[in-house]
Scaffold this motif. Sequence first.
Motif, short mmCIF file in Angstrom:
data_model
loop_
_atom_site.label_atom_id
_atom_site.label_comp_id
_atom_site.label_asym_id
_atom_site.label_seq_id
_atom_site.Cartn_x
_atom_site.Cartn_y
_atom_site.Cartn_z
N ILE A 129 0.93 -1.17 -0.05
CA ILE A 129 -0.06 -0.20 0.04
C ILE A 129 1.11 1.23 -0.03
CG2 ILE A 129 -1.76 1.40 1.09
CD1 ILE A 129 -2.64 -1.50 0.30
N HIS A 130 0.65 2.09 -1.01
CA HIS A 130 1.52 3.22 -1.17
C HIS A 130 0.72 4.34 -1.02
CE1 HIS A 130 4.93 0.98 -2.65
NE2 HIS A 130 5.71 2.20 -2.54
N LEU A 131 1.20 5.62 -0.31
CA LEU A 131 0.81 6.78 -0.10
C LEU A 131 1.08 8.00 -0.89
CD1 LEU A 131 -0.67 8.56 3.15
CD2 LEU A 131 0.98 9.86 1.62
N PHE A 132 0.58 8.45 -1.76
CA PHE A 132 1.10 9.58 -2.46
C PHE A 132 0.47 11.04 -2.15
CE2 PHE A 132 0.84 5.51 -4.97
CZ PHE A 132 2.07 5.48 -5.71
N PRO A 133 1.36 11.50 -1.52
CA PRO A 133 1.15 12.92 -1.03
C PRO A 133 0.88 13.98 -2.17
CG PRO A 133 3.37 12.48 -0.53
CD PRO A 133 2.66 11.15 -1.30
N GLU A 134 0.18 14.98 -1.91
CA GLU A 134 0.06 16.13 -2.86
C GLU A 134 1.30 16.63 -3.39
OE1 GLU A 134 -2.96 19.86 -3.86
OE2 GLU A 134 -2.95 18.68 -2.09
N HIS A 135 2.29 16.79 -2.47
CA HIS A 135 3.54 17.31 -2.59
C HIS A 135 4.67 16.12 -1.96
CE1 HIS A 135 1.92 20.93 -4.19
NE2 HIS A 135 1.16 21.16 -3.12
N GLY A 136 5.56 15.88 -2.48
CA GLY A 136 6.62 15.15 -1.90
C GLY A 136 6.57 13.63 -2.61
N ALA A 137 7.46 12.72 -2.06
CA ALA A 137 7.56 11.35 -2.61
C ALA A 137 6.67 10.51 -1.94
CB ALA A 137 9.10 11.07 -2.39
N PRO A 138 6.29 9.40 -2.77
CA PRO A 138 5.45 8.40 -2.35
C PRO A 138 5.94 7.65 -1.32
CG PRO A 138 5.79 8.06 -4.57
CD PRO A 138 6.86 9.31 -4.11
N ILE A 139 5.28 7.27 -0.12
CA ILE A 139 5.49 6.55 0.75
C ILE A 139 5.04 5.12 1.08
CG2 ILE A 139 5.37 6.70 3.62
CD1 ILE A 139 5.00 9.85 3.04
N CYS A 140 5.62 4.11 1.20
CA CYS A 140 5.17 2.84 1.22
C CYS A 140 4.67 2.60 2.68
CB CYS A 140 6.16 1.57 1.06
SG CYS A 140 5.58 -0.06 1.06
N LEU A 141 3.34 2.40 2.78
CA LEU A 141 2.85 2.44 4.29
C LEU A 141 2.76 0.76 4.62
CD1 LEU A 141 -0.23 4.64 3.95
CD2 LEU A 141 2.11 5.08 5.00
N VAL A 142 2.36 -0.01 3.93
CA VAL A 142 2.58 -1.46 4.08
C VAL A 142 3.18 -2.23 3.05
CG1 VAL A 142 1.09 -3.39 4.65
CG2 VAL A 142 -0.02 -1.23 5.13
N SER A 143 4.19 -2.98 3.63
CA SER A 143 5.13 -3.70 2.72
C SER A 143 5.64 -5.06 3.19
CB SER A 143 6.65 -3.22 2.40
OG SER A 143 7.40 -3.24 3.88
#
Length: 123
Positions: free
Chosen positions: A72-86
Amino acid sequence: VSNLQGPRYISPAPNGGFVVSEECGDVKVFTSSRKFLCSLSSKYGHRFGNPAGVCTDMEGSILVADEQRRTIHLFPEHGAPICLVSAGLQRPIGVACSSFGHLFVADAGENCVKVFKYRVRPP
């Protein structure tokens, strides 16, 4: 809205638009007037395996379940994607967020819904 490559899941976006995952391995964002805004693959340089469920959170970030990569990845409006669940997902196909910072993941591989907390403070 036409010219989608195998639309799968759809979610409203906070700005009145919507987000659509496609079988071809991309997620597209549209405005409230149904105009194409961006592709998450292009905007973030992110490569999806098989994007499935999509949702947006209170901050306007887009969350995507990747069925093939089991993430599950989070894509913020600004900044890099963050992997929330790997880890710990077999076949994530659906996602939803609560206003209290909880992430709900429908895992078809284990026939269950998993709940994660991804924000420390509620709004």
